[in-house]
Design an enzyme around this catalytic site. Structure first.
Site, mmCIF file in Angstrom:
data_model
loop_
_atom_site.group_PDB
_atom_site.id
_atom_site.type_symbol
_atom_site.label_atom_id
_atom_site.label_comp_id
_atom_site.label_asym_id
_atom_site.label_seq_id
_atom_site.Cartn_x
_atom_site.Cartn_y
_atom_site.Cartn_z
ATOM 1 C CG HIS A 67 -1.798 1.159 1.367
ATOM 2 N ND1 HIS A 67 -3.125 1.120 1.025
ATOM 3 C CD2 HIS A 67 -1.562 2.421 1.798
ATOM 4 C CE1 HIS A 67 -3.658 2.313 1.239
ATOM 5 N NE2 HIS A 67 -2.728 3.118 1.728
ATOM 6 C CD GLU A 68 1.737 3.487 3.626
ATOM 7 O OE1 GLU A 68 1.994 4.610 3.160
ATOM 8 O OE2 GLU A 68 0.655 3.230 4.185
ATOM 9 C CG HIS A 71 0.382 6.141 -0.765
ATOM 10 N ND1 HIS A 71 -0.705 6.848 -1.228
ATOM 11 C CD2 HIS A 71 -0.076 5.377 0.270
ATOM 12 C CE1 HIS A 71 -1.764 6.539 -0.508
ATOM 13 N NE2 HIS A 71 -1.423 5.649 0.405
#
Length: 148
Positions: A67-68, A71
């Protein structure tokens, strides 16, 4: 797991799933309370909540890292990196990252820190703040109180 091992894991996931290198720092941040991780826009570093490792299995940790990294890679390629952007949702589904991190277990704290007891009648007092035992007495029998 140490910060060095986390750095290796993030770099490995980045190369394997995103086909791009991770050139910044990844480390555990114990100050994170309610989130699984955080991507920092200014420094491009990734913070991971250590409770994702202690409270959950490694699969959850890998999902938070992916998820990170979504980003991270979308921001560096100047595409939509926010949760609401279609690019982010598409890439997250493509690599199999977690959309939401599970809520870490709350640490239970006592509602009080200090315990006092009356020397005469034995009444117990629980207080958040320290009490001046020379100034205050028992509310029931007016006896002296002492810390327990």
């Amino acid at each position: 797991m140490t910060d060095g091992q986390l750095q290796q894991l993030v770099s490995q996931i980045s190369l394997h799933d995103f086909k791009r290198p991770f050139r910044h720092r990844a480390y555990f941040n114990a100050r994170l309370r309610t989130t699984g991780g955080r991507y920092q826009l200014e420094s491009h570093n990734i913070d991971i909540n250590p409770k994702m490792l202690t409270d959950f299995d490694e699969k959850t940790l890998v999902g938070v890292i992916k998820h990170e990294l979504c980003h991270y890679h979308l921001h560096l390629t100047q595409r939509g990196y926010q949760h609401r952007d279609a690019d982010f949702k598409r890439l997250l589904a493509q690599v199999g990252g977690s959309r939401y991190a599970p809520t870490p277990k709350k640490q239970t704290r006592l509602a009080y820190r200090y315990t006092y007891q009356c020397q005469r009648c034995g009444l117990v007092y629980h207080r958040k703040r320290r009490l001046d035992t020379q100034r205050y007495t028992c509310g029931r029998c007016r006896g002296p109180i002492k810390p327990v």
